[in-house]
Design a protein around this motif. Structure first.
Motif, PDB file in Angstrom:
ATOM      1  N   LEU A 111       0.828  -1.211   0.000  1.00  0.00           N
ATOM      2  CA  LEU A 111       0.000   0.000   0.000  1.00  0.00           C
ATOM      3  C   LEU A 111       0.860   1.259   0.000  1.00  0.00           C
ATOM      4  CD1 LEU A 111       0.265   1.260   3.028  1.00  0.00           C
ATOM      5  CD2 LEU A 111      -1.580  -0.261   3.586  1.00  0.00           C
ATOM      6  N   ASP A 112       0.228   2.398  -0.233  1.00  0.00           N
ATOM      7  CA  ASP A 112       0.923   3.687  -0.220  1.00  0.00           C
ATOM      8  C   ASP A 112       0.364   4.537   0.902  1.00  0.00           C
ATOM      9  OD1 ASP A 112       2.218   6.034  -0.667  1.00  0.00           O
ATOM     10  OD2 ASP A 112       1.462   6.365  -2.692  1.00  0.00           O
ATOM     11  N   TRP A 113       1.127   4.635   1.988  1.00  0.00           N
ATOM     12  CA  TRP A 113       0.779   5.523   3.097  1.00  0.00           C
ATOM     13  C   TRP A 113       1.805   6.647   3.201  1.00  0.00           C
ATOM     14  CZ3 TRP A 113      -0.584   1.843   7.815  1.00  0.00           C
ATOM     15  CH2 TRP A 113      -1.937   1.477   7.717  1.00  0.00           C
ATOM     16  N   SER A 114       2.433   7.008   2.117  1.00  0.00           N
ATOM     17  CA  SER A 114       3.456   8.049   2.172  1.00  0.00           C
ATOM     18  C   SER A 114       2.853   9.347   2.689  1.00  0.00           C
ATOM     19  CB  SER A 114       4.073   8.262   0.795  1.00  0.00           C
ATOM     20  OG  SER A 114       3.087   8.561  -0.180  1.00  0.00           O
TER      21      SER A 114
ATOM     22  N   LEU B 271       5.892   3.784   2.864  1.00  0.00           N
ATOM     23  CA  LEU B 271       5.582   4.501   4.101  1.00  0.00           C
ATOM     24  C   LEU B 271       6.497   5.706   4.266  1.00  0.00           C
ATOM     25  CD1 LEU B 271       5.358   1.295   6.341  1.00  0.00           C
ATOM     26  CD2 LEU B 271       3.494   2.401   5.089  1.00  0.00           C
ATOM     27  N   ALA B 272       7.048   6.177   3.174  1.00  0.00           N
ATOM     28  CA  ALA B 272       8.006   7.284   3.218  1.00  0.00           C
ATOM     29  C   ALA B 272       7.356   8.537   3.796  1.00  0.00           C
ATOM     30  CB  ALA B 272       8.535   7.583   1.815  1.00  0.00           C
ATOM     31  N   GLY B 273       8.015   9.124   4.787  1.00  0.00           N
ATOM     32  CA  GLY B 273       7.515  10.363   5.368  1.00  0.00           C
ATOM     33  C   GLY B 273       6.268  10.209   6.212  1.00  0.00           C
ATOM     34  N   ALA B 274       5.823   8.985   6.439  1.00  0.00           N
ATOM     35  CA  ALA B 274       4.623   8.771   7.253  1.00  0.00           C
ATOM     36  C   ALA B 274       4.941   8.985   8.731  1.00  0.00           C
ATOM     37  CB  ALA B 274       4.073   7.369   7.029  1.00  0.00           C
ATOM     38  N   HIS B 275       3.896   9.198   9.534  1.00  0.00           N
ATOM     39  CA  HIS B 275       4.061   9.491  10.958  1.00  0.00           C
ATOM     40  C   HIS B 275       3.488   8.341  11.791  1.00  0.00           C
ATOM     41  CE1 HIS B 275       5.310  13.586   9.999  1.00  0.00           C
ATOM     42  NE2 HIS B 275       4.343  13.575   9.096  1.00  0.00           N
ATOM     43  N   PHE B 276       4.382   7.670  12.516  1.00  0.00           N
ATOM     44  CA  PHE B 276       3.999   6.542  13.354  1.00  0.00           C
ATOM     45  C   PHE B 276       4.400   6.782  14.810  1.00  0.00           C
ATOM     46  CE2 PHE B 276       4.651   4.567   9.122  1.00  0.00           C
ATOM     47  CZ  PHE B 276       3.421   3.937   8.962  1.00  0.00           C
TER      48      PHE B 276
ATOM     49  N   GLU C  67      11.600   5.689   4.531  1.00  0.00           N
ATOM     50  CA  GLU C  67      12.549   6.797   4.528  1.00  0.00           C
ATOM     51  C   GLU C  67      11.886   8.088   5.007  1.00  0.00           C
ATOM     52  OE1 GLU C  67      15.868   8.976   1.663  1.00  0.00           O
ATOM     53  OE2 GLU C  67      14.502   7.497   0.813  1.00  0.00           O
ATOM     54  N   LYS C  68      12.561   8.755   5.961  1.00  0.00           N
ATOM     55  CA  LYS C  68      12.121  10.033   6.540  1.00  0.00           C
ATOM     56  C   LYS C  68      10.817   9.910   7.317  1.00  0.00           C
ATOM     57  CE  LYS C  68      13.413  13.844   4.260  1.00  0.00           C
ATOM     58  NZ  LYS C  68      13.511  14.855   3.189  1.00  0.00           N
TER      59      LYS C  68
END
Length: 245
Positions: A47-50, A69-74, A90-91
């Protein structure tokens, strides 16, 4: 030209300008939508959760294999036992997140912010943590063969019982990091790493690469620490117990 004709031209020009502005905004919005992830989608492989915000939620056991998941907030999110194999984070931010027991082989954690996060017992062989912010992160028992921590910030990170071999700590900040108790299964690279009070008691570093005497002089070892040929234990070993503040 009559006043009415001139007025009509101004109205048409105004409408044309408005239409152009609306068109630009629509195109810009479409472009941004194309760049953003599908934040409402359910966790699934690929999936794309960027750039999506997924803070403080329960995602333990989720299958995010190959996900973007690039740049996502977890931040504060529970990713325990998740499948992050080959995922791109990444990031992303994972401050105080739980990634323990996760499968993250070949995952990209480059430039993440993950202060005080828990990667204990994670399987992250071949994962990239280059330039990541990992102060006080927990890697106890993690499998980290061929993992790349180049230029990572690892102050006070804990690697107790972590499996290291082919692991790259070049240019990393290992200040006060705890490597004592790690299981060294092959060469580990330390070229240019900052090792102020890095705990290396009991480690067999005889095949480590990039180590220099000034790094060893800053680090904390003991009589059981094995060093590469040409390096010697400083007179101030062993160091006093670390302050756990």
């Amino acid at each position: 030209m009559s006043w009415f004709a001139a007025s009509d031209r101004l109205v048409v020009a105004g409408l044309s300008g408005l239409a152009l502005t609306v068109a630009i905004l629509l195109v810009s919005g479409a472009h941004k939508s194309a760049q953003a992830g599908d934040c409402g989608s359910v966790a699934s492989p690929g999936l794309d959760w960027s750039e999506c915000s997924k803070n403080n939620i329960m995602l333990q056991g989720s299958d995010l294999h190959g996900a973007n998941l690039a740049g996502a907030h977890f931040d504060g999110t529970d990713l325990s036992n998740a499948n992050l194999t080959s995922a791109n984070l990444e990031k992303a931010t994972l401050v105080r997140a739980w990634v323990k027991n996760a499968h993250a082989e070949g995952a990209n954690f480059s430039r993440i912010e993950a202060y005080r996060s828990d990667f204990s017992n994670a399987v992250a062989n071949g994962a990239a943590f280059a330039s990541a912010e990992l102060q006080r992160a927990e890697f106890g028992g993690a499998q980290l063969t061929s993992a790349d921590f180049q230029k990572a910030e690892l102050g006070r990170a804990d690697f107790d019982k972590a499996v290291l071999g082919g692991t790259n700590f070049s240019l990393a900040n290992l200040s006060r990091a705890a490597l004592s108790g790690a299981m060294i299964k092959g060469p580990v690279a330390f070229g240019g790493a900052f090792m102020y009070l890095t705990r290396i008691e009991g480690l067999d570093l005889s095949v480590a690469t990039g180590l220099e005497q000034q790094q060893i002089d800053l680090a904390c070892g003991d009589k059981a620490t094995k060093l590469p040929a040409g390096l010697k234990a400083p007179e101030n070993w062993p160091c006093p117990p670390d302050d756990k503040d």
